[in-house]
Design an enzyme around this catalytic site. Structure first.
Site: not given
Length: 257
Positions: A45, A145, A153, A156, A158-159, A180
């Protein structure tokens, strides 16, 4: 597309991807990206995102083949019947985010993001941010943080790891997800229309410096970041029908591992 498409093969630097590229070039020939009908990206990716950033302005569809660690945006690796797979592939049209960041030194830096734009604290001190949507302050102070805006897209990636929602393609929304969050304690983010202009202001940039990253392009010491969906840029990814991107995103929501 012509019956025998002109293909530009692009490969990551790993040995496996380079060997696959050599084999495919022997079978199908190779063209420069600007002369090709489509691009075939060999890697993971991360390499797909590099390909979109480098060649997305050409407007050529991109078919990815997984020869890396993570391949959510890629198809399975198979060296046979490539032309047939390309003809049968289903398109997924993605529209990136535009980021414009103002830095403490007065510089203005722009970048595109196909996955997400994230703001992150640079030191041990938590970031203090305000959030505006279309010019209206929605959150006076977010202590966290970090925070991000993710495309469907990219939802799925880091989100999702930050407990943000997975967004189906074609819904014309983006995810606004804290990382956080300390205050407001119970704020879990928001799903907003894709054409919303999101503006983050860093409330104490000298004591609590913040960086902004559009996919892999990082800008340090930002004081203000504006994010909006691009009006004039789209990219088309191609997927095998049995494992298209929409199905992967749906399956991801029922996977516990």
């Amino acid at each position: 597309m012509t019956s025998t498409p002109r293909i530009a093969f692009l490969a990551s630097r790993t040995g496996e991807a380079q060997r696959a590229c050599e084999e495919l070039v022997k079978l199908h020939g190779d063209h420069a990206p600007e002369d090709a009908d489509m691009l075939v990206a060999l890697g993971g990716d991360g390499f797909m995102l590099q390909t979109l950033h480098r060649h997305g302005s050409l407007g050529k569809p991109v078919y990815g083949m997984k020869l890396g660690t993570i391949g959510f945006l890629m198809n399975q690796q198979r060296m046979d019947r490539l032309v047939e797979r390309l003809h049968a592939a289903e398109p997924a049209v993605l529209r990136p985010l535009e980021m414009v960041a103002q830095t403490e030194s007065g510089a203005t830096v722009g970048s595109l993001a196909y996955n997400e734009v994230s703001l992150l604290r640079q030191t041990r001190q938590a970031a203090h941010l305000s959030i505006e949507l279309n010019g209206q302050v929605r959150l006076d102070e977010l202590i966290c943080d970090g925070v991000m805006v993710a495309t469907p897209a990219g939802s799925t990636a880091y989100n999702f790891s930050a407990h943000g929602p997975i967004l189906p393609l074609g819904t014309n929304v983006v995810a606004l997800t804290p990382i956080a969050a300390f205050r407001p304690r119970r704020w879990r983010g928001a799903v907003i229309k894709a054409d919303t202009e999101v503006r983050f202001r860093v409330l104490d940039p000298y004591k609590r410096p913040v960086s902004a990253t559009a996919d892999s392009h990082e800008v340090r010491d930002v004081v203000e970041v504006m994010i909006r969906e691009s009006h004039d840029r789209t990219v088309t990814l191609l997927f095998d029908p049995e494992h298209n991107l929409e199905e992967r995103m749906l399956a991801e929501q029922f996977t516990s591992g």
